[in-house]
Motif scaffolding. Structure first.
Motif, mmCIF file in Angstrom:
data_model
loop_
_atom_site.group_PDB
_atom_site.id
_atom_site.type_symbol
_atom_site.label_atom_id
_atom_site.label_comp_id
_atom_site.label_asym_id
_atom_site.label_seq_id
_atom_site.Cartn_x
_atom_site.Cartn_y
_atom_site.Cartn_z
ATOM 1 N N GLU A 91 23.338 -26.094 22.491
ATOM 2 C CA GLU A 91 22.852 -25.964 23.866
ATOM 3 C C GLU A 91 23.703 -26.824 24.807
ATOM 4 O OE1 GLU A 91 20.206 -24.093 24.862
ATOM 5 O OE2 GLU A 91 20.545 -24.718 26.952
ATOM 6 N N ASN A 92 23.871 -28.087 24.412
ATOM 7 C CA ASN A 92 24.663 -28.996 25.233
ATOM 8 C C ASN A 92 26.113 -28.550 25.325
ATOM 9 O OD1 ASN A 92 22.365 -30.450 25.447
ATOM 10 N ND2 ASN A 92 23.066 -32.202 24.262
ATOM 11 N N ALA A 93 26.634 -28.102 24.207
ATOM 12 C CA ALA A 93 28.025 -27.667 24.185
ATOM 13 C C ALA A 93 28.218 -26.511 25.160
ATOM 14 C CB ALA A 93 28.427 -27.241 22.783
ATOM 15 N N LYS A 94 27.212 -25.679 25.251
ATOM 16 C CA LYS A 94 27.304 -24.547 26.164
ATOM 17 C C LYS A 94 27.341 -25.036 27.616
ATOM 18 C CE LYS A 94 25.337 -20.053 27.244
ATOM 19 N NZ LYS A 94 25.484 -20.304 28.695
ATOM 20 N N THR A 95 26.510 -26.022 27.903
ATOM 21 C CA THR A 95 26.530 -26.617 29.235
ATOM 22 C C THR A 95 27.924 -27.154 29.548
ATOM 23 O OG1 THR A 95 24.281 -27.351 28.837
ATOM 24 C CG2 THR A 95 25.410 -28.296 30.736
ATOM 25 N N TYR A 96 28.493 -27.802 28.542
ATOM 26 C CA TYR A 96 29.825 -28.374 28.726
ATOM 27 C C TYR A 96 30.859 -27.309 29.020
ATOM 28 C CZ TYR A 96 29.236 -33.259 27.599
ATOM 29 O OH TYR A 96 28.917 -34.573 27.660
ATOM 30 N N THR A 97 30.855 -26.287 28.183
ATOM 31 C CA THR A 97 31.891 -25.283 28.364
ATOM 32 C C THR A 97 31.680 -24.500 29.653
ATOM 33 O OG1 THR A 97 30.620 -23.838 26.910
ATOM 34 C CG2 THR A 97 32.453 -25.037 25.934
ATOM 35 N N ASP A 98 30.405 -24.265 29.990
ATOM 36 C CA ASP A 98 30.139 -23.590 31.269
ATOM 37 C C ASP A 98 30.768 -24.376 32.406
ATOM 38 O OD1 ASP A 98 28.755 -21.625 30.074
ATOM 39 O OD2 ASP A 98 26.753 -22.309 30.674
ATOM 40 N N GLN A 99 30.550 -25.681 32.361
ATOM 41 C CA GLN A 99 31.097 -26.533 33.407
ATOM 42 C C GLN A 99 32.604 -26.594 33.322
ATOM 43 O OE1 GLN A 99 29.426 -27.217 35.860
ATOM 44 N NE2 GLN A 99 27.635 -26.398 34.790
ATOM 45 N N ALA A 100 33.085 -26.663 32.088
ATOM 46 C CA ALA A 100 34.529 -26.776 31.916
ATOM 47 C C ALA A 100 35.241 -25.578 32.532
ATOM 48 C CB ALA A 100 34.868 -26.885 30.435
ATOM 49 N N PHE A 101 34.635 -24.419 32.411
ATOM 50 C CA PHE A 101 35.302 -23.235 32.920
ATOM 51 C C PHE A 101 35.185 -23.065 34.426
ATOM 52 C CE2 PHE A 101 34.910 -21.757 28.386
ATOM 53 C CZ PHE A 101 36.232 -22.073 28.111
ATOM 54 N N ALA A 102 34.503 -24.013 35.054
ATOM 55 C CA ALA A 102 34.590 -24.065 36.511
ATOM 56 C C ALA A 102 35.975 -24.593 36.850
ATOM 57 C CB ALA A 102 33.511 -24.984 37.077
ATOM 58 N N ILE A 103 36.575 -25.255 35.893
ATOM 59 C CA ILE A 103 37.869 -25.892 36.145
ATOM 60 C C ILE A 103 38.984 -25.279 35.298
ATOM 61 C CG2 ILE A 103 39.124 -28.082 35.950
ATOM 62 C CD1 ILE A 103 36.398 -29.453 36.518
ATOM 63 N N LEU A 104 38.692 -25.065 34.013
ATOM 64 C CA LEU A 104 39.721 -24.542 33.128
ATOM 65 C C LEU A 104 39.773 -23.012 33.152
ATOM 66 C CD1 LEU A 104 39.039 -26.830 30.056
ATOM 67 C CD2 LEU A 104 40.965 -26.989 31.635
ATOM 68 N N ASP A 105 40.901 -22.513 32.744
ATOM 69 C CA ASP A 105 41.073 -21.067 32.640
ATOM 70 C C ASP A 105 40.525 -20.620 31.282
ATOM 71 O OD1 ASP A 105 41.947 -18.495 32.227
ATOM 72 O OD2 ASP A 105 43.860 -18.828 33.254
ATOM 73 N N ARG A 106 39.442 -19.908 31.332
ATOM 74 C CA ARG A 106 38.745 -19.527 30.104
ATOM 75 C C ARG A 106 39.655 -18.798 29.118
ATOM 76 N NH1 ARG A 106 33.064 -18.436 29.039
ATOM 77 N NH2 ARG A 106 32.597 -18.938 31.195
ATOM 78 N N ALA A 107 40.459 -17.922 29.651
ATOM 79 C CA ALA A 107 41.308 -17.102 28.784
ATOM 80 C C ALA A 107 42.360 -17.924 28.050
ATOM 81 C CB ALA A 107 41.978 -16.019 29.615
ATOM 82 N N LYS A 108 42.715 -19.067 28.636
ATOM 83 C CA LYS A 108 43.792 -19.841 28.032
ATOM 84 C C LYS A 108 43.298 -21.073 27.301
ATOM 85 C CE LYS A 108 47.043 -18.829 31.799
ATOM 86 N NZ LYS A 108 47.640 -19.590 32.923
ATOM 87 N N THR A 109 41.999 -21.181 27.137
ATOM 88 C CA THR A 109 41.467 -22.397 26.532
ATOM 89 C C THR A 109 40.914 -22.134 25.139
ATOM 90 O OG1 THR A 109 40.792 -23.109 28.740
ATOM 91 C CG2 THR A 109 39.847 -24.309 26.872
ATOM 92 N N THR A 110 41.280 -22.987 24.211
ATOM 93 C CA THR A 110 40.728 -22.893 22.863
ATOM 94 C C THR A 110 39.597 -23.899 22.749
ATOM 95 O OG1 THR A 110 42.949 -22.458 22.038
ATOM 96 C CG2 THR A 110 41.255 -23.044 20.407
ATOM 97 N N ILE A 111 38.468 -23.439 22.292
ATOM 98 C CA ILE A 111 37.357 -24.363 22.084
ATOM 99 C C ILE A 111 37.221 -24.623 20.592
ATOM 100 C CG2 ILE A 111 34.867 -24.694 22.284
ATOM 101 C CD1 ILE A 111 34.923 -23.012 24.770
ATOM 102 N N ARG A 112 37.180 -25.868 20.248
ATOM 103 C CA ARG A 112 36.994 -26.214 18.833
ATOM 104 C C ARG A 112 35.845 -27.198 18.714
ATOM 105 N NH1 ARG A 112 41.831 -25.348 15.862
ATOM 106 N NH2 ARG A 112 40.632 -25.748 13.985
#
Length: 408
Positions: A112-133
């Motif tokens: 759940e938290n990780a999702k919050t993080y990535t949601d926020q991260a993609f306000a800044i990062l380019d989703r298509a070019k980001t690898t999440i591990r």
RNA sequence: GCAUGGGUGGGAGAGUGGCUAAUUCCAGCGGACUGUAAAUCCGCCGCCUCACGGCUACACAGGUUCGAAUCCUGUCCCAUGCACCA
């Protein structure tokens, strides 16, 4: 390589962008890291860049976005960015057991938290070019023997040189063995990812360097550590933190976010532009020069800043609305057209409405507000808390909390 | 295991029998002021319809006392030192 056509942007251009806003513990470190980064960039290939995030907290503030901004810059220059979620660390919790805000989490909570993080991260990062591990992918597989071998790369003295530990040692405060392991877990991440570059706040310097050490010991080229300053909070000098109450939450409504940015001292304006907004270093320099020469008014610049930051986390149109709201309600002290509404069945005690709307916690608080002149109904300060209100009434609590009553 | 020191309001941290809903600081809230939701200054800050009064609260459970956060007993938890030890 000498005859190859350069694929990436010119190295010095990259350096200018990537080094902007960084902060290193001391000058020799900066010089070394700068040299190593330049050397890596000269290899003319996409570098493997990553930054780790601890998913134990959900309430991210804009200070957390600083490293994401930097990742984005790497990304824009064509490098490979990995957004690493410290899922393994989160299942362990705080080693000292003292930090209650860092509880042991269940897998579901972490997700759940990780999702919050990535949601926020993609306000800044380019989703298509980001690898999440997720680091439990490899850390959870290590055996006790692996871990023991891992500890063999480090000495107690290395840890004890760290100010945090040295001070506690001196004061007789507890230092948990597991705290040592934290740095090693992070180091292992760097090794596993075979990272060229790791980003982190200056408070992570030790852990970043632990990664270099491990990589080198195991035959990898040690990563370049790029550290970023800890963003100051709205007070302008303490680090941004919920416990200091000087933070700007990433998920706050546009109006609040805009207002909070407006409340930072003028001295923090340029820092915020550099670390939080997508403006290029050249543009930030221009603003800094304008402020310096007084060609630009701090108020206007700060509004621009608030608008840029609010745009990052919401949208341009919401940011513009927030700006208009600020100018109207804060600067011109107008009553806003739109305000939260609360449905009531008919005439009802003021105290009850305010409690229902969760603007106050108790009747005593209402009494206090009235005594202090902080309650306004339909434009008039009220002197008696014991009144009834009904649909159509507009209530102002304090300076900027409003409530309009509507028929239910 | 032994010894010592601790567990107090959102956080930190005073307080060692009545003057204590509990010093102080931070956070929070209100007011004044201001280019600003900043800074500064002033005030508030457990709950109960003010006051009066009542209720709840200082790890937990008992007890002593007219009266306990404060003393006693037990329990749980934490820290440090020492011991033990692969």
């Amino acid at each position: 390589m000498t005859n190859a056509v350069r694929e990436m942007a010119p190295v010095e251009e990259q350096m200018r962008i990537l080094m902007a806003g960084t902060e290193f513990g001391d000058e020799p470190t900066r010089v070394t890291m700068e040299r190593e980064l330049r050397a890596r960039l000269n290899e003319d290939r996409p570098l493997r860049v990553y930054c780790g995030y601890d998913p134990t907290r959900v309430d991210l503030h804009i200070g957390h976005s600083v490293s994401m901004r930097k990742l984005r810059q790497f990304q824009d220059l064509g490098h490979d960015v990995t957004f690493l979620i410290g899922s393994f660390t989160a299942t362990i919790g705080d080693p000292t057991g003292r930090d209650k805000t860092r509880p042991v989490l269940t897998t579901a909570e972490i997700e759940e938290n990780a999702k919050t993080y990535t949601d926020q991260a993609f306000a800044i990062l380019d989703r298509a070019k980001t690898t999440i591990r997720y680091n439990d992918e490899w850390l959870s597989k290590l055996t006790f023997a692996d871990v023991t071998r891992l500890t063999g790369h480090y000495t107690v003295q290395q840890f004890m040189r760290r100010e945090n530990f040295a001070k506690r040692q001196e004061n007789g405060d507890p230092i948990h063995v597991s705290e040592f392991l934290y740095a090693m877990m992070q180091a292992y991440d760097a090794y596993e990812l075979n990272a060229d570059v790791q980003l982190g706040g200056t408070d992570q310097t030790f852990n970043l360097f632990a990664g270099r050490q491990l990589q080198e010991a195991r035959g990898q080229q040690p990563q370049v550590c790029v550290t970023l300053p800890i963003l100051v909070g709205t007070d302008g000098h303490e680090k941004m933190s919920k416990s200091y109450g000087n933070y700007i939450g990433i998920t706050e409504p546009a109006n609040d976010m805009f207002g909070k940015v407006m409340s930072i001292p003028d001295s923090a304006i340029v820092t915020y532009f550099t670390l939080v907004t997508p403006l290029a270093p050249a543009e930030v320099d221009e603003i800094a020069a304008g402020l310096e020469s007084r060609a630009l008014a701090p108020m206007d610049v700060k509004k621009r800043l608030a608008e840029e930051i609010t745009t990052v986390f919401t949208s341009r149109s919401e940011a513009l609305e927030a700006r208009a709201y600020f100018e109207a309600t804060v600067q011109r002290k107008e009553t806003p057209d739109e305000m939260p509404e609360h449905g009531v069945a008919g005439r009802i005690a003021l105290t009850d409405v305010l409690r229902e709307a969760e603007l106050v916690k108790s009747n005593g608080e209402v009494r206090r507000l009235v005594a202090e002149g902080g309650l306004v109904v339909n434009g008039e300060k009220i002197a008696d808390f014991n009144i009834e209100v009904g649909p159509g009434d507009e209530i102002r609590v304090g300076r900027h909390r409003y409530l309009r009553l509507v028929a239910k």
